[in-house]
Design an enzyme around this catalytic site. Structure first.
Site, short mmCIF file in Angstrom:
data_model
loop_
_atom_site.label_atom_id
_atom_site.label_comp_id
_atom_site.label_asym_id
_atom_site.label_seq_id
_atom_site.Cartn_x
_atom_site.Cartn_y
_atom_site.Cartn_z
N SER A 193 0.79 -1.05 -0.30
CA SER A 193 -0.02 -0.26 0.01
C SER A 193 0.74 1.23 -0.44
O SER A 193 2.16 1.46 0.75
CB SER A 193 -0.45 0.35 1.13
OG SER A 193 -1.92 1.34 1.30
N TYR B 169 -2.29 -0.43 10.00
CA TYR B 169 -2.52 -0.88 8.69
C TYR B 169 -1.71 -0.99 7.61
O TYR B 169 -1.12 -2.10 7.84
CB TYR B 169 -4.02 -0.10 7.87
CG TYR B 169 -4.15 -0.14 6.83
CD1 TYR B 169 -4.21 -1.70 5.71
CD2 TYR B 169 -3.64 0.24 5.30
CE1 TYR B 169 -4.36 -2.16 4.86
CE2 TYR B 169 -3.59 -0.14 4.17
CZ TYR B 169 -4.09 -0.88 3.73
OH TYR B 169 -3.91 -1.48 2.47
#
Length: 377
Positions: free
Chosen positions: A170, A195
């Site tokens: 990501s 995350y």
């Protein structure tokens, strides 16, 4: 392809699919049987994890259209609409070269059994607990899904001679990085959400397995992927819902935000090309080079972004124009875990794989709005 023809093609597809009733999924222990017609091994067999998710669905659909055998797994968790996930699956089940297994990757024994039952040529690992903001509320589920689940995938690849593992990282890993555009050569040691931390951990774990066991791995740092069949927790989806309902849109950091929005078709094309571009050991690589995206091991990292950050106010304007409504906005401070801007440097991807995303945000928004209005009509 011209925008008008692209929208017409999408409209034709959506006319035939519509909103479907929930599909029947396999029981908890389906013994991992292939669909009829998958008995031969004359074509490539690929595992796609998170197949009911946004990117997983689109990736599996393209692979099936290309004639590949796809085994898709998903745990159908309720982080967002399970009905939407099942509707995505309903578009895949008509393909005779598709098999679905409902499976939670945190279950080590069942995950390893899956690898033993099938002889996967490649693995495209897209399953994860998504969402930056939710990771502030429930950090434990991110470690369980994104770290433990990924470890089970790595172990499965290790013991079954998988030729290439492609996995989702990501843009969130860039965290406090101030250099722009973001490059895989930059240091990413300062994440600002759990995350992001789990995605950085995935990259480190992949390198470890590439180095120890010579498993070719490629991580893709996705930048704000959007498009038809998207995730309801993403900004474009939420803004569209609010605009159509006449509700006020929450605009964070007082509108001073930019995102490198990347259209789903570009992302899928990139995944498929990377899947065929298997990294090899590079004995000439030196640690002193300080290039984190490369290694002496068969390991690579690439950014997957549109290289064109879009101002949040411009995004809202484009959505309002496509929907024919004027936005009502409420300006708020920057949320914890968010960054003001993302901007992808995709030079490595272009030079080594021969591809970079190119779909303009105006085109992608039109396609998303068409799908949204058709799906929810």
């Amino acid at each position: 392809m011209e925008l008008a023809s692209s929208i017409q093609d999408l409209s034709n597809v959506l006319t035939n699919c519509g909103r479907v009733s929930p599909m029947q999924v396999e029981p908890e222990n389906p013994h991992y049987k292939l669909n009829r017609g998958l008995a031969g091994r004359d074509v490539i067999r690929i595992l796609v994890t998170g197949v009911a998710g946004f990117i997983g669905y689109h990736t599996a659909h393209r692979l099936l259209q290309l004639g590949k055998e796809v085994v898709g797994i998903d745990n159908l968790n309720p982080y967002y609409s399970v009905a939407l996930k099942k509707d995505r699956l309903s578009q895949l089940t008509p393909f005779p070269n598709f098999s679905f297994v409902e499976l939670d990757l945190r279950e080590k024994v069942k995950t390893l059994e899956l690898f033993q039952k099938f002889n996967f040529d490649s693995v495209i690992h897209l399953a994860a607990q998504a969402g930056v903001r939710y990771s502030l509320e429930n950090p434990f589920v991110y470690v369980d899904s994104n770290v433990v689940g990924f470890l089970n995938i790595l172990e499965g690849c290790r013991h079954s001679n998988v030729k290439h593992l492609v996995y989702a990282s990501s843009s969130s890993v860039y965290g406090l990085n101030q250099k722009k555009p973001f490059s895989v050569s930059h240091n990413v040691d300062h994440p600002i959400s759990m995350y992001a931390a789990t995605k950085k951990a995935n990259e480190l774990m992949a390198h470890t397995y590439s180095y120890l066991y010579q498993i070719p791995t490629t991580g893709l740092r996705f930048f704000t992927v959007y498009g038809p069949w998207g995730r309801p927790d993403m900004a474009i989806f939420k803004f569209t819902e609010a605009l159509l309902a006449g509700k006020t849109i929450d605009v964070y950091n007082y509108g001073k935000m930019k995102r490198d929005f990347t259209y789903i078709d570009d992302v899928v094309e990139g995944i498929l090309r990377v899947c065929e571009h298997i990294p090899t050991p590079n004995p000439s690589w030196e640690r002193s080079s300080r290039v984190p995206g490369k290694s002496s091991a068969p390991y690579r990292l690439y950014n997957m972004g549109n290289q064109n950050p879009v101002d949040l106010e411009e995004l809202i304007r484009l959505l309002g124009r496509a929907l024919g409504v004027e936005a009502k906005k409420k300006y708020l401070p920057l949320q914890a875990g968010d960054v003001p801007e993302t901007y992808a440097d995709c030079d490595d991807l272009k030079q080594e794989v021969g591809f970079k995303p190119t779909t303009p945000i105006s085109v992608g928004i039109e396609r998303f709005v068409l799908w949204y209005q058709t799906y929810y009509s």
